[in-house]
Each structure stands twice: as C-alpha cells, then as structure tokens.
Design a protein around this motif. Structure first.
Motif, PDB file in Angstrom:
ATOM      1  N   SER A 179      23.585 -13.107  18.299  1.00 49.40           N
ATOM      2  CA  SER A 179      22.809 -11.875  18.224  1.00 49.40           C
ATOM      3  C   SER A 179      22.290 -11.628  16.810  1.00 49.40           C
ATOM      4  CB  SER A 179      23.670 -10.694  18.691  1.00 49.40           C
ATOM      5  OG  SER A 179      22.910  -9.518  18.765  1.00 49.40           O
TER       6      SER A 179
ATOM      7  N   GLN B   7      19.373 -13.924  16.262  1.00 54.92           N
ATOM      8  CA  GLN B   7      18.156 -13.478  16.952  1.00 54.92           C
ATOM      9  C   GLN B   7      17.527 -12.288  16.234  1.00 54.92           C
ATOM     10  OE1 GLN B   7      18.277 -11.623  20.969  1.00 54.92           O
ATOM     11  NE2 GLN B   7      16.819 -13.219  21.562  1.00 54.92           N
ATOM     12  N   LYS B   8      18.359 -11.361  15.770  1.00 57.94           N
ATOM     13  CA  LYS B   8      17.837 -10.197  15.038  1.00 57.94           C
ATOM     14  C   LYS B   8      17.108 -10.624  13.768  1.00 57.94           C
ATOM     15  CE  LYS B   8      21.442  -6.997  16.625  1.00 57.94           C
ATOM     16  NZ  LYS B   8      20.634  -5.955  17.270  1.00 57.94           N
TER      17      LYS B   8
ATOM     18  N   PHE C 160      23.718  -9.214  25.918  1.00 59.27           N
ATOM     19  CA  PHE C 160      23.848  -9.306  24.468  1.00 59.27           C
ATOM     20  C   PHE C 160      22.650  -9.955  23.778  1.00 59.27           C
ATOM     21  CE2 PHE C 160      28.156  -9.884  26.359  1.00 59.27           C
ATOM     22  CZ  PHE C 160      28.641  -8.623  26.041  1.00 59.27           C
ATOM     23  N   ILE C 161      21.881 -10.723  24.525  1.00 61.70           N
ATOM     24  CA  ILE C 161      20.741 -11.459  23.969  1.00 61.70           C
ATOM     25  C   ILE C 161      19.478 -11.058  24.726  1.00 61.70           C
ATOM     26  CG2 ILE C 161      19.795 -13.761  23.461  1.00 61.70           C
ATOM     27  CD1 ILE C 161      22.389 -13.176  21.998  1.00 61.70           C
ATOM     28  N   SER C 162      18.382 -10.855  23.998  1.00 64.03           N
ATOM     29  CA  SER C 162      17.116 -10.523  24.660  1.00 64.03           C
ATOM     30  C   SER C 162      16.379 -11.801  25.050  1.00 64.03           C
ATOM     31  CB  SER C 162      16.227  -9.698  23.716  1.00 64.03           C
ATOM     32  OG  SER C 162      14.944  -9.543  24.281  1.00 64.03           O
TER      33      SER C 162
END
Length: 407
Positions: free
Chosen positions: A56, A59-60, A108-110
């Motif tokens: 996460s 990814q952010k 938790f992940i887009s």
C-alpha cells in the motif's frame, strides 16, 4: 519522500539485492513490482499484513503492484519455515481460498484504472510441460547452492520431498513470467522469502541478461523474537468471521509495551512524527498508544465503524459497563437454563475453552468470573436468574470477555 525512504524509516526493509539501484529506480520511474500470497487458508492472517501495508505504501508513492495469488505454488507448498511437509490441498480448496484472498486484498489495494494487477500463477504453472520446464528453467539452478539456503538446510535432517524442492524453481519462474509479461522488475516479500527471491533475480539475469531486484521485509515478531499474531484461538485472521473485530482490536490493545512503536510504524499510516511520540510514552501513558494502535489497525482491516464499536466496547468493559455489538456473543435458548447448566458446559458452549480439563484448570485458579463475580465451584450451576436483561458476561482471565444472551 522516496518510497524506499518511507519503507526504511518505518522499519520494513530487512534485505535488498541492490540497495542504491532500487532506491534510484523508485525515485526516477513508476515501477511495477509484485508480492506473492499462497492461499493455504481461506483468509489472510496478520503475518501477511506487513507485506500488504508495504504494498500500500508503494502504491501511494505511485508504483504499480502485482498481487500474485499462488494457485499453482499452493499445489506444492513452500518448505520455508516448516519442520514438516505441508498438508496437500485439493484444487477445489485452493480455488476457494484464491477467491477469498482476492476479496480481502481488494480492500487494501486500489485496482481502479490499472493501478494494480491481480494474477494467479496457476494460469501458467498448472499447464507447464515438465520436460520443457526442466530444460529451460531447471538447468539454471545448482542443487549444491540450493542446499546451502536456510529454507532447505533446516529440513534435510527430517526429510525434504522432491515435491517441495521444486518450490524455489516455481517461484523463480513466477518472477520471470511477470518480468516478460508486465516488465515487472522488483519482487517484495517477507524475509523468509529471501532465497526464493534471489532465485528469481538470478533467473531473469541468466535468461535475459537484465538486472531485476529483490527486497524483503521484517517479519512481524515481538521484541523477544517470537512471531506475533498467535492467540489462544489460533492465528489472528483478517476475516471477521474467523477473528471478530473486537478480538482483533483487543489483541493490539494488549500487546507488550516494547512492541508498540514497531507495530505503529509497520501496521498504521500514522505519520512517523506521531509514531515516535506515541512510542516514547511510558508507564500508564503507554496505554494511550496501545488504544491508538488497536483503533488504527482495526480501522484499516475492518473499517472505521467496526473500530469505533470495538473501542467503545473495550472501554465500557474496562469501566465495568456493558456495551453490545462488538463483544463476542453466544446466543443460547432459554430452555437450556430451565434446570441449570453447569459452568464447565457453559464455557464449552461459548468456546472459551478448548477442553473440559482446561475449564476445570481455569476455575480452580480463579480465572473465571460471571458478571464480575469469581466462580470457584466446579459444579456451579448457571440458571435464568443469572441473566440481567437476558444477558450474562463471562470473563476469562484479565482480558477475555464473552457475552451470553438468551433467546
């Protein structure tokens, strides 16, 4: 801040194949990376959660995760950290577990607008031609070198099957497949995956002459080096049906003082300035940090409303009150208490004890209370008069509470 610096500051990073190169790569381009999850159960547990949080953070910071579900590798089983061979699972069980993992990881992940990809290595592993695989992949692995890796060394005395010996080749092939298909250059994982990750990095180099990278994270352990996430009921699951949000909250609320700062850094998104401040609290003040940790982790896993309910229920119990909703509850028929139910049977029905002998031990050691009153008689009978507003609170030890409701 560079994604590498974020992970380093928060205490994730344990080992890297090329520290400077990885940092430079994450700084100059959007990197496609992957983390694998073998579906050995129908839910992720807290041991997986460190890598989920790292994913996460990545990814952010603008990088693209590939979530690899091991529908193929789970057919073999990773020998890493296991003293005995894993129990073989059927294809049907693995398929069910894969679908459960997909649902959980999506929280938790887009995955919107191709921000992340989810793949199943069963799609390429299950239909491989074995001889072709050995000729293309197996030729690049030295048995002598493989036997020096810790994941194999610790199993040699008790026995290592040829089935499990293939696992490293399969995971390495995953990296190669993702490199070829998605230009995936980086594999992340728990520190127990280091040797498997090295196998993939080496395979990409041998077959394509290109440099790929590996990075491992700290395993979630206590300050004494023991794995965290084990409870009296077993693993601490992310599925609310297997571990209730209240029990999940209580686990983090009751961790040792020495582990609070580490868990705040690894398992929440709180700024490190706040993490450091909370981690410095001492004495009774450290309980504020534990409450913050429990709330934040429960919010990420189960949502804010469940975190609020668990927090409210925990504080009410501490003050001697009783708030419904989040406290584990067993509903029993009123008729079961018409002639009384002995305390040991009640503890069994609520699953507060694994056996009647454990129930007897707790009672004789003053470990059981009903609505705050200690029960020391092994033959104690519970009847309808014990229930106030059709509710009775059982306390086991200092920290475990369970409500029984009549219906």
């Amino acid at each position: 801040m560079n994604a590498y610096d974020v992970l380093l500051e928060r205490g994730f990073i344990q080992q890297t194949t090329h520290e400077k190169e990885i940092k430079d790569l994450l700084n100059k381009e959007k990197v496609t990376f992957y983390i694998g999850f073998d579906p050995t159960a129908d839910s992720l547990h807290v041991g997986h959660f460190v890598t989920v949080m790292a994913m996460s953070h990545m990814q952010k910071a603008g990088h693209r995760p590939i979530v690899l579900i091991g529908g193929g590798t789970a057919m073999v089983g990773d020998p890493t950290g296991k003293s005995d061979m894993r129990k073989m699972m059927t294809k049907e069980i693995i398929a069910h577990n894969v679908s459960c993992f997909k649902g959980q990881l999506s929280k938790f992940i887009s995955f919107e607008n191709d921000a992340a990809i989810m793949v199943n290595n069963g799609d390429w592993l299950l239909n491989l031609n074995y001889v072709d695989f050995l000729r293309e992949i197996g030729v690049h692995f030295s048995v002598n070198r493989m036997l020096t890796f810790e994941c194999f060394k610790q199993r040699l005395e008790k026995g290592l099957s040829f089935l499990e010996f293939n696992y490293m080749l399969m995971q390495s092939y995953d990296f190669l497949e993702l490199y070829r298909k998605y230009n995936c250059k980086l594999q992340l994982g728990g520190n127990d995956q280091w040797s498997n990750i090295l196998g993939g990095v080496e395979l990409v180099r041998r077959l394509h002459g290109d440099t790929s990278f590996g990075m491992t994270f700290s395993l979630l352990t206590t300050s004494e080096g023991k794995k965290m996430g084990k409870t009296e009921k077993g693993a601490l699951w992310l599925d609310p049906e297997k571990t209730t949000p209240y029990d999940f909250y209580q686990y983090w609320r009751n961790i040792d003082d020495a582990d609070v700062k580490k868990c705040l850094a690894l398992l929440t998104f709180l700024p490190m300035e706040e993490v450091n401040k909370l981690g410095q609290l001492e004495g009774a003040e450290i309980n504020k940090a534990k409450e913050k940790l429990a709330f934040e982790v429960t919010k990420i896993v189960h949502g804010e409303s469940e975190a609020i309910k668990a927090d409210t229920a925990a504080k009410a119990l501490f003050l001697g009150g009783a708030v419904g909703g989040s406290i584990p509850t067993t509903n029993l028929d009123t008729s079961e208490f018409s002639e009384g139910m002995d305390i040991i049977t009640l503890l069994e029905k609520t699953k507060l004890v694994p056996s009647r002998s454990e129930a007897r031990r707790l009672i004789t050691q003053n470990g059981i209370k009903l609505d705050g009153q200690p029960i020391t008689d092994l033959n104690y009978q519970v009847n309808e008069t014990h229930f106030k507003d059709n509710s009775l609170m059982i306390q086991k030890g200092k920290k475990v509470f369970h409500r029984v409701c009549l219906q």
